[in-house]
Design a protein around this motif. Sequence first.
Motif, mmCIF file in Angstrom:
data_model
loop_
_atom_site.group_PDB
_atom_site.id
_atom_site.type_symbol
_atom_site.label_atom_id
_atom_site.label_comp_id
_atom_site.label_asym_id
_atom_site.label_seq_id
_atom_site.Cartn_x
_atom_site.Cartn_y
_atom_site.Cartn_z
ATOM 1 N N SER A 1 0.860 -1.193 0.000
ATOM 2 C CA SER A 1 0.000 0.000 0.000
ATOM 3 C C SER A 1 0.894 1.240 0.000
ATOM 4 C CB SER A 1 -0.902 0.032 1.236
ATOM 5 O OG SER A 1 -1.758 -1.062 1.227
ATOM 6 N N PRO A 2 1.375 1.616 -1.177
ATOM 7 C CA PRO A 2 2.416 2.649 -1.249
ATOM 8 C C PRO A 2 1.983 4.031 -0.770
ATOM 9 C CG PRO A 2 1.569 2.127 -3.439
ATOM 10 C CD PRO A 2 0.985 1.119 -2.504
ATOM 11 N N TYR A 3 0.680 4.249 -0.602
ATOM 12 C CA TYR A 3 0.228 5.580 -0.171
ATOM 13 C C TYR A 3 -0.278 5.590 1.280
ATOM 14 C CZ TYR A 3 -0.064 5.635 -5.280
ATOM 15 O OH TYR A 3 0.200 5.491 -6.605
ATOM 16 N N ASP A 4 -0.298 4.417 1.935
ATOM 17 C CA ASP A 4 -0.794 4.365 3.315
ATOM 18 C C ASP A 4 0.337 4.648 4.313
ATOM 19 O OD1 ASP A 4 -3.349 3.894 2.561
ATOM 20 O OD2 ASP A 4 -3.355 1.753 3.036
ATOM 21 N N TYR A 5 -0.066 5.084 5.492
ATOM 22 C CA TYR A 5 0.899 5.400 6.539
ATOM 23 C C TYR A 5 0.757 4.448 7.724
ATOM 24 C CZ TYR A 5 1.335 9.935 4.200
ATOM 25 O OH TYR A 5 1.560 10.927 3.291
ATOM 26 N N SER A 6 1.846 4.341 8.503
ATOM 27 C CA SER A 6 1.790 3.633 9.775
ATOM 28 C C SER A 6 2.768 4.332 10.706
ATOM 29 C CB SER A 6 2.196 2.171 9.574
ATOM 30 O OG SER A 6 2.404 1.581 10.840
ATOM 31 N N PHE A 7 2.269 4.887 11.790
ATOM 32 C CA PHE A 7 3.148 5.643 12.690
ATOM 33 C C PHE A 7 3.339 4.985 14.050
ATOM 34 C CE2 PHE A 7 1.642 9.071 9.817
ATOM 35 C CZ PHE A 7 2.879 9.460 9.336
ATOM 36 N N SER A 8 2.616 3.892 14.329
ATOM 37 C CA SER A 8 2.689 3.359 15.687
ATOM 38 C C SER A 8 4.072 2.763 15.975
ATOM 39 C CB SER A 8 1.563 2.361 15.945
ATOM 40 O OG SER A 8 1.816 1.178 15.265
ATOM 41 N N GLY A 9 4.716 2.156 14.974
ATOM 42 C CA GLY A 9 6.041 1.563 15.163
ATOM 43 C C GLY A 9 7.086 2.628 15.474
ATOM 44 N N LEU A 10 6.944 3.735 14.806
ATOM 45 C CA LEU A 10 7.880 4.850 15.006
ATOM 46 C C LEU A 10 7.745 5.397 16.431
ATOM 47 C CD1 LEU A 10 9.858 6.876 13.772
ATOM 48 C CD2 LEU A 10 7.930 8.059 12.738
ATOM 49 N N LYS A 11 6.501 5.531 16.844
ATOM 50 C CA LYS A 11 6.226 6.015 18.199
ATOM 51 C C LYS A 11 6.819 5.046 19.236
ATOM 52 C CE LYS A 11 2.467 4.661 19.849
ATOM 53 N NZ LYS A 11 1.044 4.321 19.712
ATOM 54 N N THR A 12 6.607 3.724 19.009
ATOM 55 C CA THR A 12 7.138 2.724 19.936
ATOM 56 C C THR A 12 8.662 2.773 19.982
ATOM 57 O OG1 THR A 12 5.263 1.391 19.241
ATOM 58 C CG2 THR A 12 6.908 0.277 20.578
ATOM 59 N N SER A 13 9.304 3.010 18.837
ATOM 60 C CA SER A 13 10.779 3.080 18.822
ATOM 61 C C SER A 13 11.270 4.196 19.718
ATOM 62 C CB SER A 13 11.333 3.383 17.432
ATOM 63 O OG SER A 13 10.718 2.647 16.487
ATOM 64 N N VAL A 14 10.579 5.342 19.681
ATOM 65 C CA VAL A 14 11.010 6.464 20.530
ATOM 66 C C VAL A 14 10.822 6.107 22.005
ATOM 67 C CG1 VAL A 14 10.479 8.843 21.207
ATOM 68 C CG2 VAL A 14 10.597 8.245 18.819
ATOM 69 N N ILE A 15 9.682 5.511 22.305
ATOM 70 C CA ILE A 15 9.413 5.128 23.700
ATOM 71 C C ILE A 15 10.481 4.135 24.185
ATOM 72 C CG2 ILE A 15 7.738 3.979 25.233
ATOM 73 C CD1 ILE A 15 5.522 5.165 23.384
ATOM 74 N N ASN A 16 10.788 3.121 23.351
ATOM 75 C CA ASN A 16 11.803 2.131 23.722
ATOM 76 C C ASN A 16 13.181 2.766 23.894
ATOM 77 O OD1 ASN A 16 9.891 0.171 23.676
ATOM 78 N ND2 ASN A 16 10.416 -0.613 21.637
ATOM 79 N N LEU A 17 13.496 3.671 22.971
ATOM 80 C CA LEU A 17 14.806 4.330 23.023
ATOM 81 C C LEU A 17 14.960 5.088 24.352
ATOM 82 C CD1 LEU A 17 16.145 6.040 19.853
ATOM 83 C CD2 LEU A 17 16.558 7.115 22.038
ATOM 84 N N ILE A 18 13.905 5.776 24.764
ATOM 85 C CA ILE A 18 13.954 6.543 26.012
ATOM 86 C C ILE A 18 14.058 5.601 27.221
ATOM 87 C CG2 ILE A 18 12.642 8.119 27.521
ATOM 88 C CD1 ILE A 18 11.510 9.364 24.912
ATOM 89 N N HIS A 19 13.234 4.546 27.215
ATOM 90 C CA HIS A 19 13.267 3.607 28.342
ATOM 91 C C HIS A 19 14.612 2.897 28.456
ATOM 92 C CE1 HIS A 19 8.602 3.434 28.493
ATOM 93 N NE2 HIS A 19 9.098 4.545 28.983
ATOM 94 N N ASN A 20 15.185 2.489 27.311
ATOM 95 C CA ASN A 20 16.497 1.825 27.331
ATOM 96 C C ASN A 20 17.567 2.748 27.892
ATOM 97 O OD1 ASN A 20 15.550 -0.540 26.321
ATOM 98 N ND2 ASN A 20 16.072 -0.093 24.176
ATOM 99 N N ALA A 21 17.533 4.007 27.459
ATOM 100 C CA ALA A 21 18.525 4.981 27.937
ATOM 101 C C ALA A 21 18.381 5.167 29.445
ATOM 102 C CB ALA A 21 18.343 6.306 27.203
ATOM 103 N N GLU A 22 17.123 5.241 29.907
ATOM 104 C CA GLU A 22 16.881 5.419 31.350
ATOM 105 C C GLU A 22 17.455 4.245 32.144
ATOM 106 O OE1 GLU A 22 12.658 5.917 31.605
ATOM 107 O OE2 GLU A 22 12.761 8.080 31.205
ATOM 108 N N GLN A 23 17.198 3.011 31.624
ATOM 109 C CA GLN A 23 17.686 1.819 32.337
ATOM 110 C C GLN A 23 19.202 1.763 32.399
ATOM 111 O OE1 GLN A 23 15.670 -1.365 30.334
ATOM 112 N NE2 GLN A 23 13.791 -1.031 31.494
#
Length: 336
Positions: free
Chosen positions: A205-227
């Motif tokens: 679906s070349p015109y569809d979007y998905s942003f939830s994975g991107l959001k999760t990556s930021v959350i994980n990145l922050i949590h990993n850094a905190e740990q």
Amino acid sequence: MKILSIESSCDETAAAVVEDGRIVLSSVVASQVEEHRLYGGVVPEIASRRHAESISGVVKEALTQAELTLDDIDAIAVTFAPGLIGALLVGVNFAKGLSLATGKPLIPVHHLRSHIAANYITHVKLKPPFLCLVVSGGHSHIVMVEDYTKMKVIGETRDDAAGEAFDKAARTMGMPYPGGVELDKIAELGNERAYSLPHPTVADSPYDYSFSGLKTSVINLIHNAEQKGNTIIKEDLCASFRRAVVDCLTENLFRAADDLGVDTVVAAGGVSANTLLRRELARICTEKNMKLYVPRVSLCGDNAAMVGAQAYFEYMSGNVADYDLNAVATLPIDYR
Ligand code: KG4
Ligand code: ZN
């Protein structure tokens, strides 16, 4: 034709008077954002109650600022979909009451169509057809606007909207709701290459979007850094996140523009205020020799002037409601 318009789909109670779909005679917005901020997001029950309290004052103020009375108004317009159902119902019922009392026609307006119409106010000569990126807190669409009331969805998000992704990332970084604007400001100070984030696509679906994975990556990145006890450079993370979202938005939009052979691109919705998105749209359109229109920043967020603008074109196409008009929480932009 002078239209009195009402907007109450989310957390702003708004009213405006707009002439012939292009000229704003008044525009009043009462924002509830301070109250919802206490809870980190919009609380639907509170939104409905605040709309009920504010709506008559806001409508009166719109008439006063336009130096008009109800007698001077030709029609009443209202956002009836999509949005928070209880919030929408306040505006719809108030507009029905006004229409019934005055005998003036009632015009139902789709919220996303009105975001697009903010461009008819900003650019008085703009006419369809054009390809529009509609990006708000609840929606991320690529829409082919064939005519003022005839549109076709080319692509849409499969999960989070762009605005929602901005707000959730901002919240994880400790910014108050709605964090999109602040994240944008902080991003201006950072290095967008500092953090590597995914640019999610949707298979087949070349015109569809998905942003939830991107959001999760930021959350994980922050949590990993905190740990690990590592420090996050907020400016750099904001800049890297904003770059990833904007790249996703523009890649699909211009893929669609190229495939459809359009020469005019338009942006609409709260996220169209984003500094990098506006810069990137301008850069790519210059490169591709396409015309670009974006709403003035004050018209990107929810307001009733855009409702009055779209209402004019809805009325001209014969879209007038009966008194059984109901609010609808979800409704596609090409509903009629
Ligand atoms: O269109 P809108 O006012 O309301 C809806 O219909 O949803 O959009 C609100 C969204 C929020 O998510 C807000 O954070 C986002 O637009 N927004 C921004 C910016 N200004 C508003 N997102 C990124 N950068 C901005 N400058
Ligand atoms: Zn909106």
